[in-house]
Write a protein that holds these residues in place. Structure first.
Motif, PDB file in Angstrom:
ATOM      1  N   GLU A  46       7.955 -69.788 -28.438  1.00  0.00           N
ATOM      2  CA  GLU A  46       8.905 -70.050 -28.872  1.00  0.00           C
ATOM      3  C   GLU A  46       9.548 -69.423 -27.527  1.00  0.00           C
ATOM      4  N   SER A  48      12.812 -67.601 -27.594  1.00  0.00           N
ATOM      5  CA  SER A  48      13.639 -66.478 -28.126  1.00  0.00           C
ATOM      6  C   SER A  48      13.939 -65.611 -27.077  1.00  0.00           C
ATOM      7  N   TRP A 137      15.763 -71.284 -23.623  1.00  0.00           N
ATOM      8  CA  TRP A 137      16.371 -70.754 -24.578  1.00  0.00           C
ATOM      9  C   TRP A 137      17.802 -70.476 -24.099  1.00  0.00           C
TER      10      TRP A 137
END
Length: 144
Positions: A46, A48, A137
């Protein structure tokens, strides 16, 4: 056409073209501040900051021989030993992340560089899926 307008047209053209090349050298002839990147890639995890920190930044800096951004290093004003501190340094203090602009983000330029003098980490590479997560990101605004 009036004389003032004749001057204005080339001036607007110049400044318009200058905007296309706004990302330029940061003074270090070996390091450019922009690169070609695509957000159309498959992230390893992910995209993040917590995932990037835990899966790439912290383990990379913990490896033997890589101490530039560890507790004793802090090269370039960055330390990757604490997620909150490293986020603050990367996004708010050094500005190396350049939220929304991965092509001109110093961290992206460094991790995707092919030149060994510029590439980070030195003598190693970051998995393309991890690079993708970092790029996505930053493109999304580098939020915490």
């Amino acid at each position: 056409m009036r004389p003032a307008a004749l001057f204005l047209i080339p001036a607007l053209a110049f400044f318009g073209l200058a905007g296309l090349f706004a990302c330029s050298s940061d003074g270090d002839a070996d390091a450019k501040t922009c690169t070609t990147v695509s957000t159309d890639c498959t992230p390893l995890y992910e995209p993040s900051y917590d995932q990037i920190f835990e899966n790439t930044l912290k383990p990379t800096c913990a490896k033997s021989g890589v101490s530039c951004h560890a507790s004793t290093g802090h090269q370039g004003g960055l330390a990757f030993e604490d997620a909150d501190e490293s986020y603050r340094m990367l996004v708010q203090e050094t500005g190396d992340a350049r939220p929304g602009d991965p092509a001109c983000s110093e961290i992206v330029v460094r991790i995707t560089a092919t030149d060994g003098k510029v590439r980070m980490p030195p003598g190693a590479s970051i998995d393309p899926g991890a690079q993708c997560a970092i790029i996505q990101w930053i493109a999304a605004g580098a939020k915490r």
